[in-house]
Structure formats: C-alpha cells, structure tokens
Write a protein that holds these residues in place. Structure first.
Motif, PDB file in Angstrom:
ATOM      1  N   ASP A   1      41.042  49.129  38.744  1.00 45.66           N
ATOM      2  CA  ASP A   1      42.347  48.465  38.890  1.00 45.66           C
ATOM      3  C   ASP A   1      42.489  47.120  38.064  1.00 45.66           C
ATOM      4  O   ASP A   1      42.035  46.106  38.595  1.00 45.66           O
ATOM      5  CB  ASP A   1      42.657  48.227  40.422  1.00 45.66           C
ATOM      6  CG  ASP A   1      44.024  47.974  40.706  1.00 45.66           C
ATOM      7  OD1 ASP A   1      44.711  47.602  39.627  1.00 45.66           O
ATOM      8  OD2 ASP A   1      44.625  47.586  41.928  1.00 45.66           O
ATOM      9  N   SER A   2      43.082  47.391  36.858  1.00 45.93           N
ATOM     10  CA  SER A   2      43.160  46.022  36.041  1.00 45.93           C
ATOM     11  C   SER A   2      41.950  45.576  35.759  1.00 45.93           C
ATOM     12  O   SER A   2      41.831  44.236  35.338  1.00 45.93           O
ATOM     13  CB  SER A   2      44.158  45.301  36.523  1.00 45.93           C
ATOM     14  OG  SER A   2      45.523  45.766  36.751  1.00 45.93           O
TER      15      SER A   2
ATOM     16  N   ARG B   1      36.456  42.923  31.725  1.00 46.74           N
ATOM     17  CA  ARG B   1      36.480  42.649  33.242  1.00 46.74           C
ATOM     18  C   ARG B   1      35.701  41.481  33.884  1.00 46.74           C
ATOM     19  O   ARG B   1      35.063  40.832  33.071  1.00 46.74           O
ATOM     20  CB  ARG B   1      35.790  43.907  33.685  1.00 46.74           C
ATOM     21  CG  ARG B   1      36.215  45.149  33.002  1.00 46.74           C
ATOM     22  CD  ARG B   1      35.671  46.614  33.564  1.00 46.74           C
ATOM     23  NE  ARG B   1      35.895  46.864  34.947  1.00 46.74           N
ATOM     24  CZ  ARG B   1      35.613  47.994  35.710  1.00 46.74           C
ATOM     25  NH1 ARG B   1      34.688  48.914  35.156  1.00 46.74           N
ATOM     26  NH2 ARG B   1      36.139  48.244  36.918  1.00 46.74           N
TER      27      ARG B   1
ATOM     28  N   THR C   1      47.068  42.150  28.982  1.00 44.62           N
ATOM     29  CA  THR C   1      46.413  41.525  30.173  1.00 44.62           C
ATOM     30  C   THR C   1      45.334  40.595  29.645  1.00 44.62           C
ATOM     31  O   THR C   1      44.805  40.986  28.430  1.00 44.62           O
ATOM     32  CB  THR C   1      45.889  42.203  31.444  1.00 44.62           C
ATOM     33  OG1 THR C   1      44.846  43.205  30.769  1.00 44.62           O
ATOM     34  CG2 THR C   1      47.135  43.217  31.849  1.00 44.62           C
TER      35      THR C   1
ATOM     36  N   ASP D   1      48.445  53.530  39.483  1.00 45.51           N
ATOM     37  CA  ASP D   1      48.149  52.051  39.270  1.00 45.51           C
ATOM     38  C   ASP D   1      46.652  51.738  38.864  1.00 45.51           C
ATOM     39  O   ASP D   1      46.529  50.606  38.611  1.00 45.51           O
ATOM     40  CB  ASP D   1      48.362  51.339  40.595  1.00 45.51           C
ATOM     41  CG  ASP D   1      47.567  51.738  41.613  1.00 45.51           C
ATOM     42  OD1 ASP D   1      47.074  52.546  41.584  1.00 45.51           O
ATOM     43  OD2 ASP D   1      47.553  50.542  42.563  1.00 45.51           O
TER      44      ASP D   1
ATOM     45  N   LEU E   1      43.323  36.845  36.656  1.00 44.95           N
ATOM     46  CA  LEU E   1      44.093  37.988  35.698  1.00 44.95           C
ATOM     47  C   LEU E   1      45.407  37.456  35.413  1.00 44.95           C
ATOM     48  O   LEU E   1      46.135  37.000  36.403  1.00 44.95           O
ATOM     49  CB  LEU E   1      44.200  39.164  36.621  1.00 44.95           C
ATOM     50  CG  LEU E   1      44.930  40.278  36.072  1.00 44.95           C
ATOM     51  CD1 LEU E   1      44.112  40.913  34.781  1.00 44.95           C
ATOM     52  CD2 LEU E   1      45.236  41.443  36.918  1.00 44.95           C
TER      53      LEU E   1
ATOM     54  N   GLN F   1      36.730  47.398  27.864  1.00 44.27           N
ATOM     55  CA  GLN F   1      37.574  46.445  28.538  1.00 44.27           C
ATOM     56  C   GLN F   1      36.925  45.254  29.016  1.00 44.27           C
ATOM     57  O   GLN F   1      35.697  45.340  29.415  1.00 44.27           O
ATOM     58  CB  GLN F   1      37.947  47.635  29.634  1.00 44.27           C
ATOM     59  CG  GLN F   1      38.862  46.761  30.743  1.00 44.27           C
ATOM     60  CD  GLN F   1      39.137  47.501  32.108  1.00 44.27           C
ATOM     61  OE1 GLN F   1      38.550  48.316  32.160  1.00 44.27           O
ATOM     62  NE2 GLN F   1      40.293  46.947  32.692  1.00 44.27           N
TER      63      GLN F   1
ATOM     64  N   PHE G   1      43.759  51.193  30.949  1.00 46.78           N
ATOM     65  CA  PHE G   1      45.160  50.900  31.400  1.00 46.78           C
ATOM     66  C   PHE G   1      45.957  52.345  30.970  1.00 46.78           C
ATOM     67  O   PHE G   1      47.233  52.186  30.585  1.00 46.78           O
ATOM     68  CB  PHE G   1      45.423  49.802  30.476  1.00 46.78           C
ATOM     69  CG  PHE G   1      44.971  48.313  30.666  1.00 46.78           C
ATOM     70  CD1 PHE G   1      45.570  47.765  31.934  1.00 46.78           C
ATOM     71  CD2 PHE G   1      43.858  48.049  30.127  1.00 46.78           C
ATOM     72  CE1 PHE G   1      44.766  46.668  32.240  1.00 46.78           C
ATOM     73  CE2 PHE G   1      43.369  47.027  30.473  1.00 46.78           C
ATOM     74  CZ  PHE G   1      43.619  46.193  31.528  1.00 46.78           C
TER      75      PHE G   1
ATOM     76  N   ARG H   1      48.840  38.178  32.771  1.00 46.53           N
ATOM     77  CA  ARG H   1      49.628  39.317  32.051  1.00 46.53           C
ATOM     78  C   ARG H   1      50.859  38.721  30.987  1.00 46.53           C
ATOM     79  O   ARG H   1      51.409  37.600  31.425  1.00 46.53           O
ATOM     80  CB  ARG H   1      50.604  40.147  32.969  1.00 46.53           C
ATOM     81  CG  ARG H   1      49.609  41.068  33.811  1.00 46.53           C
ATOM     82  CD  ARG H   1      50.101  41.859  34.844  1.00 46.53           C
ATOM     83  NE  ARG H   1      49.652  42.416  35.878  1.00 46.53           N
ATOM     84  CZ  ARG H   1      48.657  43.447  35.867  1.00 46.53           C
ATOM     85  NH1 ARG H   1      49.129  44.208  34.589  1.00 46.53           N
ATOM     86  NH2 ARG H   1      48.149  44.071  36.827  1.00 46.53           N
TER      87      ARG H   1
END
Length: 738
Positions: A404-405, A523, A495, A383, A483, A521, A551, A485
């Motif tokens: 994590d994402s 963030r 995302t 994950d 966050l 990314q 990801f 999706r």
C-alpha cells in the motif's frame, strides 16, 4: 581493497552504519529453529537461531522489543568465505540449500550443507554462468534449480541434494522455473522479458530412476519469492516436454480491472515538459545553459522491432512481446490478455496454479487457474498491489503481503472458501520475504523500517501475534519517513518518501535519491545513508517516479522506450517540488541514484543542468550501447522490453544515453562502482570518469575491488556512506555539525 580517488576525510562516527541485518528467514520443519542470512560478523552468511519452548505463550498483537524466553544464541553455519544471499530448509530438516555469491558478484551458485555445518558442497555452479534454487519439491531432498549458462540460456534442473544426481526438465530463452508438483508430474514455468512475462504449465515425462518418497508436507508451498528474483533474468535450451495440462482460459474477476487516474496540476508546479527553472542557480554553474533536452534528443521516436542482433548479445534474443517460443506441450495460462505474471506456485496436487499477476487488470492480484483453464481472481485491491504471497503446505490457506504505497499489510485467505481476514498491523513498515511453517501455523518474515534494520519476525497466523526472533533493535534517534504526493509537469501523480532534517528552520540542502530497476520501488526501509545524510544536515527525497512498481501496470510502463524522457523530467519535477514547498535551498540540491537510478542521475544532470549542484552515480549506465555489449546476456535480453532493442532502437537509445550529452554536464560528480559488477560493468563508470575529466568537470571515483552490483560487506558500507556524506556535505556547502 577499496580505491578512493580524491575522497576527503570522513566523520568518525555514523548512525546505524554497523547495525546488522537478517534476511531470507526459513523455519525448521519441526519449528525448533530459524535459519536466516545475517551480516552480524561483517559479511552475509547463514545463521541458525534456536527457538525456545515458550512460543505458545504469546499474546495477540504482542510485539516485544527484545526476544523473550531462554533462547540460545544464534550460531553461524560455516559455508566458506563467500557472501550468501538466500537459505532454505529441506522438508526433512537434514539439509540447507544456500545461495552463494562468489566475490560479491552476479554469478551465484547453489550449495548444500547440513545444519551442523557438515557435508558442505556445491550442487550447481555453472562455469561463467549463474544458478539459483527455486524451492524444494517435496520428494526427499530434491531441489528445483534454475541454471543460467554463460551464453545466457537457462535449464530447469531437479537436483537431489543428498546424492547430487540431476535431471534437466525444461529449457528456453527468457525462462524461469516456478514450481514442480509434489509427484513431479507437472511443471509451472515463466517465459518472457520484463513487464510481459507469461506462465505456462505442462506435464512432465517419467523421470529417470526412482523418485524418493514424498514428504508429508509440501515444501513447494513454503517459500514466497518477490518478482525479479536472482534467476528471473533467465534464458535456456529446449527440453523435451510431454503434452501440456492446461489450455488458454478466460480471466473471470470479482471486479473490473482497475485504472490509475491522475488529478490536475498542483498550483505553482511547472505545467509543461520543458520545466520552468528556479531563478537561483547553484553557485559556480554557468548561466548560459539551456533548459531543454540535450541536442539530438528526439522525443518522437517510437520503439522499433527486433531484428538484427549485435555482437555480444545471444543469437536467440527473443521478440520483446513474447520471449522464446514455449516448449513442446506447454500451455499458456491467462492467454490473450495483456499484463505480466511474475510469480506462481502449484497446489499440492498440482491441479491449480496460484499466480501473482496483473494480467487483465492494472494492479497485481492473486489469481487461481484450475484444470479447466479458467482464471479466477481470489484477492485484489483497488488501493494496493499484491507484493508476494506464501502458500501453506496443505494448500488450505495463503498469506498475502499487500503493498500500500510502499508499506506492507498482511492478510490470510482461506482458499477453499475465499474468505479473507487481515492480520494486525506489523511492528515494521516493510516485509521483504515471507514463508509459512510446514504445519501452517506460523509465518516467518523479514521486516524493516527507516529506523529498524531488517530483522526476523514470527507471526502466529491464528492470533495475529508477532514476535521478534533475531536482528538488531531499533536505532536510537533514527528519523522516520513521510509519504508525500505531488504532480509532475504533465499532471501525473508522483509519490516519494521525505526525510526532513531534524530541527531545520527554513530551506535546507537536499538530495533527490533515485532507486534502481527501473521497476523497483522506493519504500520506507532501513537505509543508513539516509540517516547519516540527515545527521549531516542534508535532507532526502526518495521519489517513485513513473516506471516504479507498486502503483499499477500503467504507471510501471509509463517510462518504457521513448517515454523515458518523461521519467527524466520527473527527476527535475522532484527538485522543483522541494523548492516550491520551501523545503530545499534551490542552490543546494544534489541528485543521486543507484543502478538505473545512477543512469537517471546522469541523465538528469545533462538534461536539467541548472537544477543540481552535484551528482552521485552509483553503478549507473552511461551509454546503452556499451551496456548492452558488456552486461550479462540474460540481462541484455530481458531489458529489451524496458529500454528498447540495441539495433532496431539504436537512435533512441543513443539519444537516451547521457554520455553523448556530456558537453552539457556542469555539476561535479562522485562515481561509485564495484569492480566485480557484471550487471552494469565497471566500463560504464570508466567512461563517465574519462568524459567528465576531459571537459574539466570535477569527477571523483570510489571503487570497491571486492564488490559487485551490491555493497554486501559492512566495512565497505561504512566506507561508502562516510565518503558519500562527506563529499555531498562539501559540495552542498554544509557546515560541520556542531
């Protein structure tokens, strides 16, 4: 000097505009102080924060808002007037290595200075090229440095910071030195372009002269670097290397490689790549614009092979799948498997390479390769991706930073047993750097969040207690990030970080903000632009479209070459999702991005001209042909695996270049650029300005004469944010705040 063409009056105040930040912290070997890069006085330079005697008084998990104890004030270290990007403490505590950024541009230099500010001098400043330090090796004051020449080739150099003596130990195209063992007998180096990098190990021949005595602690384990560090583009000339150490090995994992699986379409979202458009058009835009791709774009083109090299590119431009051939005696690690290895370090005795790699799997993991050549996965998650790690000086443990994402999570692994234990949740969302103290008891972090500028944290690795050492406090009333999706038109999950306008009732004006990279990314970090847009009544969606990191490898590579058309369509899907969710007024959506995000902004404006009311292009590429001709040679060489080859893929790159479709441009543009940018040269902005105005599309320029690819000075950041916010407020027809 900053040239502002056509900019209107700006608000007099802003949210967090002058908040200072701290980055790249490094602990003194005796734990007496922390050195870091801070912009407290307006420009990033080296600061030293002495530590008090109350470090042992922490409580587990304690996260005070203000530093405790009687610590003296931080003091700057005079390294001259140029900005600084990184700092590292020598293992004997007598010197600092400093990464200097002359003129705020791309040609960095390595300097050294004593902690008291004395004996300031350059160690590596290649004329027309760039240099970056990798790490101290553990022998006296010897520093491993990557030097990139003006032609785009790199040398791996050992430099004695005390005497200035130097020894070139390796070279080759698209190469970056990763580590040298404490006894200087083995070397770890990385070769290859972005996305397909490989690690190699080799024995080193006896170096000239006598080595200084080894320090009892191994500073090679102190630093952690993020993939894509300043020397990560490096290419080089061949060096003589002794026979290699490790041969090809199999990768034995604790589990099967992960796969990213995306779900079905969300009802109401567009289901085809042509993208259904909202009925309401932004006022003032023509109604006869088509919704398909610009004329001449072919989505069926496939990448070609590397052959001819155009003028301006290095003659040794390597094959995109392999990079330059390894030097004599080098042995590949994790050979025969697909993926990339971006970061690595050697154990104190040099017999084990610890790698951050997604080779043989979808998500990056911690992999160890021993003398038998067999790779063993020590830590992985289905994950999350391993973002970075730091090794203790004795090689007994490593601190892992998981992504994590977009949010950071910390974990400690005992390398002799493989046992892992999570550390308590961080008092911030994102960790940008981590180093371990020489005695292995503490980790020092740079951390931040949407309402908290980057600051320095200490973490007690035994108890998990955190302590803020330096940096601004939280920004009052700063908005958080949510966050979200959603799905692209072809069903791929995307995302993003959503910043809602406080108190908004009904659809609001919005900006779709696109990050650079492409393999960066978005963030939940501190971004004063976002906070000031919200204060002006403009919401922000900062998505991670296909091609973003964090990801998995499949998602990161989903925009390579001709797949970039899908990424451009993702931008349209972001705008459509905001409309579908009732968040945005479809007639008042703008698109904005920086670097590659600036390119995507231009591409989205000409591919989907009916969706966006305005656009802001910050140092973006407009034409791949001119980008390849004028960027740094090592950047051009490394970019081939991502974008395509400028000769073999000429038709594809032309079709992907928004400048050739400016007849479809309808939305007004603000173009922002640094005059000293050699990554994406100013010529890209000049072309946009000329082409837009030739078609009578409103286009304004915000030019920073004293900046490069980054805006490093606080005064320039204030100018940038205020003018962008006011320009967007004007074009999105947002009333003045009450």
């Amino acid at each position: 000097m900053t040239e502002i063409l056509g900019a209107r009056s700006c608000p007099s105040t802003g949210t967090g505009l002058t908040a200072w930040s701290c980055r790249a912290p490094a602990l003194a070997p005796d734990l007496s102080a922390v050195a870091f890069v801070g912009d407290r006085d307006g420009s990033p330079r080296v600061w030293i924060q002495p530590l008090g005697r109350d470090l042992e008084a922490w409580l587990p998990g304690r996260t005070p808002e203000e530093p405790q104890g009687e610590n003296p004030e931080a003091r700057p270290v005079d390294t001259g007037s140029e900005p600084v990007a990184d700092v590292s403490w020598s293992p004997d505590a007598r010197r600092l290595a400093v990464l200097v950024v002359p003129g705020g541009g791309e040609h960095t230099q390595v300097w050294t200075v004593r902690p008291d500010g004395g004996d300031l001098r350059p160690l590596s400043a290649p004329e027309g090229g760039s240099a970056a330090f990798v790490r101290w090796t553990g022998h006296g004051e010897v520093l491993l440095v990557a030097e990139v020449s003006s032609s785009g080739r790199t040398d791996a150099v050992l430099i004695d910071a005390g005497t200035g003596s130097r020894e070139v130990i390796a070279g080759g195209a698209l190469m970056h030195p990763a580590a040298v063992s404490r006894d200087h007998r083995r070397m770890l180096l990385r070769r290859g372009p972005r996305g397909v990098r490989r690690m190699y190990v080799a024995d080193l021949p006896a170096l000239s002269g006598d080595l200084p005595p080894a320090h009892p602690g191994d500073p090679a384990g102190l630093s952690a670097a993020r993939p894509g560090d300043p020397a990560g583009f490096s290419p080089v000339r061949p060096g003589g290397l002794a026979p290699g150490l490790l041969g090809p090995g199999d990768l034995s994992a604790h589990g099967a490689p992960g796969q990213t699986v995306f779900g079905a379409l969300v009802p109401g979202l567009p289901g085809d790549p042509q993208h259904d458009l909202p009925q309401d058009l932004a006022p003032g835009l023509p109604h006869d614009l088509s919704s398909g791709p610009p004329a001449g774009i072919r989505a069926d083109l496939t990448p070609g092979h590397l052959s001819d090299v155009p003028p301006g590119l290095p003659a040794s431009l390597p094959d995109e799948a392999a990079g330059d051939l390894p030097g004599h005696g080098e042995r590949p690690l994790l050979a025969g498997l697909t993926g990339t290895t971006d970061y690595g370090i050697l154990s104190p005795d040099g017999t084990t390479a610890y790698l951050l790699s997604d080779v043989g799997r979808d998500r990056a993991a911690l992999v160890a390769v021993g003398e038998d050549g067999v790779g063993v996965v020590l830590a992985e998650r289905s994950d999350a991706e391993l973002d970075q790690f730091a090794l203790s000086a004795d090689g007994g443990l490593a601190v892992l930073v998981w992504n994590d994402s977009g949010r950071s999570e910390l974990e400690v692994i005992e390398l002799d047993t493989g046992e892992t234990r999570p550390l308590p949740p961080l008092p911030a969302e994102v960790v940008s750097s981590i180093r371990v103290s020489l005695d292995g008891s503490l980790a020092v972090l740079a951390a931040e969040g949407p309402g908290h500028p980057s600051h320095v944290l200490l973490c007690d690795l035994a108890t998990g207690g955190y302590r803020r050492i330096a940096g601004s406090g939280r920004i009052p009333d700063a908005a958080g990030a949510e966050l979200v999706r959603f799905q692209a038109g072809d069903g791929m999950e995307l995302t993003g970080w959503l910043y809602r306008v406080p108190g908004a009732r009904g659809p609001a004006p919005f900006v779709v903000y696109l990050h650079g990279g492409p393999e960066s990314q978005e963030r939940p970090t501190f971004n004063p632009l976002f906070q000031n847009l919200l204060a002006a009544g403009i919401g922000v969606l900062a998505p991670n479209i296909r091609g973003s990191s964090g990801f998995g490898r499949a998602f990161r590579n989903a925009d390579n070459h001709a797949l970039r058309f899908d990424a451009i369509n993702d931008v349209a899907d972001c705008a459509l999702e905001l409309t579908r969710a009732g968040l945005a007024d479809p007639a008042r959506i703008a698109c904005m991005g920086r670097s590659y995000g600036g390119y995507l902004t231009l591409a989205a404006l000409v591919t989907h001209p009916r969706l966006f009311r305005a656009g802001v292009d910050v140092c973006g590429m407009a034409d791949f042909e001119t980008f390849y001709e004028r960027t740094e040679p090592w950047i051009a060489a490394a970019a081939v695996s991502e974008y395509g080859h400028p000769v073999a893929d000429r038709d594809l790159l032309r079709a992907l270049s928004p400048l050739h479709s400016f007849d479809r441009l309808a939305a007004p543009l603000l173009v922002v650029h640094g005059a000293r940018d050699t990554n994406v040269p100013l010529y890209e902005a000049e072309q946009v300005l000329q082409a837009a105005r030739a078609r009578e599309v409103p286009c304004e320029l915000l030019l920073f004469e004293d900046e490069g690819h980054e805006i490093r000075q606080i005064a320039n950041r204030v100018t940038f944010v205020k003018n962008v916010v006011e320009w967007l407020r004007w074009h999105l027809a947002v009333p003045d705040p009450a």
